[in-house]
Design an enzyme around this catalytic site. Structure first.
Site, short mmCIF file in Angstrom:
data_model
loop_
_atom_site.label_atom_id
_atom_site.label_comp_id
_atom_site.label_asym_id
_atom_site.label_seq_id
_atom_site.Cartn_x
_atom_site.Cartn_y
_atom_site.Cartn_z
N ASP A 153 0.80 -1.23 0.00
CA ASP A 153 0.00 0.00 0.00
C ASP A 153 0.84 1.28 0.00
OD1 ASP A 153 0.77 -0.91 2.58
OD2 ASP A 153 -0.68 0.40 3.54
N GLU B 206 -0.62 -2.02 5.21
CA GLU B 206 0.32 -1.94 6.33
C GLU B 206 0.18 -0.60 7.05
OE1 GLU B 206 3.38 -1.24 8.96
OE2 GLU B 206 3.27 -0.05 7.14
N GLU B 207 -0.13 0.43 6.27
CA GLU B 207 -0.25 1.78 6.83
C GLU B 207 -1.65 2.03 7.38
OE1 GLU B 207 2.42 3.54 6.89
OE2 GLU B 207 3.63 3.17 5.10
N ARG C 234 18.60 -7.39 13.23
CA ARG C 234 18.67 -7.25 14.68
C ARG C 234 17.87 -8.37 15.34
NH1 ARG C 234 19.87 -2.92 18.06
NH2 ARG C 234 19.25 -3.36 20.18
N HIS D 170 7.95 8.45 4.47
CA HIS D 170 6.71 9.24 4.60
C HIS D 170 6.93 10.71 4.22
CE1 HIS D 170 4.35 6.22 7.33
NE2 HIS D 170 5.13 5.61 6.45
ZN LIG Z 1 5.21 3.62 6.31
ZN LIG Z 2 6.58 0.95 5.36
#
Ligand SMILES: [Zn+2]
Ligand SMILES: [Zn+2]
Length: 393
Positions: free
Chosen positions: A85, A142-143, A184, A366
């Site tokens: 997305d 996801e957002e 990580r 972003h």
């Molecule tokens: Zn994002």
């Molecule tokens: Zn992202």
């Protein structure tokens, strides 16, 4: 060249495919779709995967696409996820392939994530050097906030319908050189929770405060008190964030308002700290407000959990990354205070979330000037292909 180099995918295997990967990435970039609206993107992805011989299931948890391919007898399965997305941002990159949709753009690089997984898929389908099942998860939203695409796919039976032993995902990483990988073990990205607090006082005339319960004064005291949660309740070797992002009260200079509203952003890197934050913020808010004789409503909402990478799978991915691009291009990632709904998958399956360098001069995620680094595409695709081959060796 060692025998191992011959047996598994190398970055150079993607040299011939690089132009195609760039074309795919830039096509996705030019045609962004917001969370929960990924109709064309998921169709594009599903059609490609079908053309390469994958068994494709559409509409998993919304616009999610799951593609599977089995080679050999092994029952083992690896899951690899990409998100699809875009964001409601007006693009300012000036790129030739910039968004064709004003106000929507791939400002988080999910166009790149989708492309590298597609590249790996195409290569794996052609070479078929694995024994088991490759399960590719193309995730929407996801957002999207809660419930996001990952949770919706899980709720739609993702892991029951498409069993996997471990799950891997990646995000591009501005500030690290292109074509490098960062890993990580343990907590990596923060949980992100919110609290909406409404303080109900008693309004009245500004000249007669003694006849009111002034919610402005309560709110101000609460903001100060909340600063003690991280400073006085959290172990100094741990870390957390409590930010009062908004505070609203009152309309007129001569009126004491009825109520005040605050909104908090709360982040941590440990599920236990996350619980402690909720407990302390709730208790402190109730006590402070009650102390002033006001009442309160707290709407505490848990957002994305902490991204916790499992030790074994992270060590495995690191070995594969080092084989692929050399130890000098693989590093340990710092803690990232942003959040990721890949964390939802990791609550159910062991796995690891990797970061793929997006260039030292990359704009931040972003931002209207952000762009995924096409120079990292072949490394990303080769990493997924080799990871699958090594996992299903
Ligand atoms: Zn994002
Ligand atoms: Zn992202």
């Amino acid at each position: 060249m060692t025998a191992l180099d011959n047996a598994y995918t190398r970055v150079s295997d993607f040299k011939d495919m690089e132009a195609e990967l760039i074309e795919t990435r830039q096509h996705l970039h030019a045609n962004p779709e917001l969370s929960f609206e990924e109709t064309e993107t998921s169709r594009f992805v599903a059609e490609k995967l079908e053309s390469w011989g994958f068994e494709v299931t559409r509409n998993v948890g919304g616009h999610g696409v799951v593609a599977r391919m089995t080679v050999g007898e092994s029952k083992k399965s690896i899951g690899i996820r990409a998100d699809m997305d875009a964001l409601p941002i007006l693009e300012e990159t000036g790129a030739l392939y910039a968004s064709k949709v004003p106000g929507k753009m791939h400002a988080c690089g999910h166009d790149g994530h989708t492309t590298v997984l597609l590249g790996a898929a195409q290569h794996l389908a052609k070479t078929r050097r694995f024994n088991g099942t490759v399960t590719l998860i193309f995730q929407p939203a996801e957002e999207g906030g809660k419930p996001s695409g990952a949770q919706k796919m899980i709720d739609d039976g993702l892991f029951e319908r498409f069993p996997i032993d471990a799950i891997f995902g990646l995000h591009n990483h501005p500030g690290a050189p292109e074509g490098t990988l960062l890993l990580r073990s343990g907590p990596m990205m923060a949980s992100s929770d919110t609290a909406k607090i409404t303080i109900k006082g008693k309004g009245g005339h500004a000249s007669r405060p003694h006849l009111t319960i002034d919610p402005v004064v309560v709110a101000c005291n609460l903001v100060v008190a909340l600063q003690t949660v991280v400073a006085r309740n959290i172990d100094p070797t741990q870390t957390a964030v409590v930010t009062v992002g908004t505070i609203h009260a009152g309309e007129a200079v001569n009126v004491i308002p009825e109520s005040a509203k605050l909104a908090l952003s709360i982040r941590s890197f440990d599920p236990r700290i996350r619980d402690l934050l909720q407990e302390r913020i709730t208790k402190l808010t109730n006590s402070v407000v009650e102390g002033f004789g006001a009442s309160v409503e707290i709407d505490y909402e848990r957002g994305y959990p902490v991204v916790v990478n499992s030790e074994e799978e992270t060590a495995f991915a690191r070995t594969v990354a080092e084989e692929l691009i050399g130890t000098d291009k693989v590093s340990t990632c710092h803690l990232i205070p942003g959040s990721e709904d890949f964390a939802c998958f990791l609550e159910h399956k062991p796995g690891s979330f990797l970061r793929l360098g997006n260039g030292m001069n990359s704009a931040i995620l972003h931002s209207a000037k952000y762009d995924f680094a096409d120079a990292s595409l072949t490394v990303g695709a080769a990493m997924w292909a080799r990871l699958a081959e090594r996992y299903l060796a």
